[in-house]
Design a protein around this motif. Structure first.
Motif, short mmCIF file in Angstrom:
data_model
loop_
_atom_site.label_atom_id
_atom_site.label_comp_id
_atom_site.label_asym_id
_atom_site.label_seq_id
_atom_site.Cartn_x
_atom_site.Cartn_y
_atom_site.Cartn_z
N ALA A 167 0.83 -1.20 0.00
CA ALA A 167 0.00 0.00 0.00
C ALA A 167 0.87 1.26 0.00
O ALA A 167 0.58 2.22 -0.74
CB ALA A 167 -0.94 0.00 1.20
N LEU A 168 1.92 1.26 0.78
CA LEU A 168 2.82 2.40 0.83
C LEU A 168 3.47 2.62 -0.54
O LEU A 168 3.58 3.77 -1.01
CB LEU A 168 3.88 2.20 1.91
N HIS A 169 3.87 1.54 -1.19
CA HIS A 169 4.46 1.65 -2.53
C HIS A 169 3.45 2.24 -3.52
O HIS A 169 3.79 3.12 -4.31
CB HIS A 169 4.95 0.28 -3.01
N LEU A 170 2.22 1.75 -3.47
CA LEU A 170 1.18 2.29 -4.35
C LEU A 170 0.95 3.77 -4.10
O LEU A 170 0.80 4.57 -5.03
CB LEU A 170 -0.13 1.52 -4.16
N LEU A 171 0.90 4.14 -2.83
CA LEU A 171 0.65 5.54 -2.49
C LEU A 171 1.80 6.44 -2.93
O LEU A 171 1.58 7.58 -3.36
CB LEU A 171 0.40 5.67 -0.99
N ARG A 172 3.01 5.94 -2.84
CA ARG A 172 4.17 6.72 -3.28
C ARG A 172 4.20 6.85 -4.81
O ARG A 172 4.73 7.81 -5.34
CB ARG A 172 5.46 6.08 -2.79
N LYS A 173 3.69 5.86 -5.51
CA LYS A 173 3.69 5.83 -6.98
C LYS A 173 2.25 5.99 -7.49
O LYS A 173 1.80 5.25 -8.36
CB LYS A 173 4.27 4.50 -7.49
N ARG A 174 1.54 6.97 -6.94
CA ARG A 174 0.12 7.16 -7.29
C ARG A 174 -0.11 7.31 -8.79
O ARG A 174 -0.99 6.68 -9.35
CB ARG A 174 -0.45 8.38 -6.55
N LYS A 175 0.66 8.17 -9.41
CA LYS A 175 0.42 8.45 -10.83
C LYS A 175 0.92 7.34 -11.73
O LYS A 175 0.30 7.01 -12.74
CB LYS A 175 1.07 9.78 -11.21
N GLN A 176 2.06 6.73 -11.39
CA GLN A 176 2.65 5.71 -12.26
C GLN A 176 1.97 4.35 -12.12
O GLN A 176 1.86 3.61 -13.09
CB GLN A 176 4.15 5.54 -11.95
#
Length: 196
Positions: A29-38
């Protein structure tokens, strides 16, 4: 440590996925949130679309985005062989190996009196209809007690048809599941299948 109610809800939902516990879900989830646009935005778009369009193939039970899956719609597949698998993950494992060119029948589970799963819930009557027009039915069910019980039930039901009944050969470990096997093991098992 709280990340906010909406983020905690995302983590809780991700933790329900197979193979993800609370810590792995938090990291994902943290990875997804950090890479929101990509990653997150395109993933959300694809997931939203698939939630609306995914269905079971009306012929074999595979997951598809139309009434008939790509495998059943492919005229180059061998119509004289049906490979019976327990789940879509098993069908995908067989396809990943690239050695089977026939048709499939996805049961969607195994027989289980305790869970009230009988032949009708698994589409076995439909399998028997399909098997009436083929030369071979390959029972590629998991090598578990439930999988083998289901295989024996299907083999008994197919006896009255003039169809060859085979099962996967050595190479599939007892208690093993197709989705966890490497491609070479699946290939060897398909080549050395034997009468059931």
């Amino acid at each position: 440590m709280s990340a906010g109610a909406e983020i905690e809800a995302l983590i809780a939902l991700m933790a329900r996925l197979p193979g993800l516990g609370p810590r792995s879900a938090r990291r994902a989830a943290l990875h997804l949130l950090r890479k929101r646009k990509q990653i997150m935005a395109p993933l959300a778009t694809v997931m939203d679309h698939l939630a609306e369009t995914v269905c079971d193939c009306s012929i074999c039970g595979n997951i598809a985005t139309s009434e008939i899956c790509e495998i059943c719609a492919n005229p180059k597949r061998n119509d004289r062989e049906i490979c019976v698998v327990e789940d879509v993950a098993d069908l995908w494992a067989m396809e990943r190996g690239g050695h089977f060119k026939g048709r499939y029948h996805v049961l969607g589970g195994v027989l289980s009196a305790l869970d009230a799963v009988g032949p009708e819930e698994l589409g076995i009557p439909k399998l028997l209809e399909r098997a009436a027009t083929v030369d071979e039915v390959i029972l590629a069910l998991n090598a578990t007690v439930e999988g083998q019980t289901t295989a024996h039930y299907i083999a008994d039901a197919l006896e009255k048809l003039s169809v060859s009944i085979t099962s996967l050969a050595q190479g599939v470990p007892i208690g093993g599941e197709l989705d966890y096997l490497d491609d070479g093991t699946i290939q060897a098992a398909m080549r050395a299948r034997k009468a059931f």
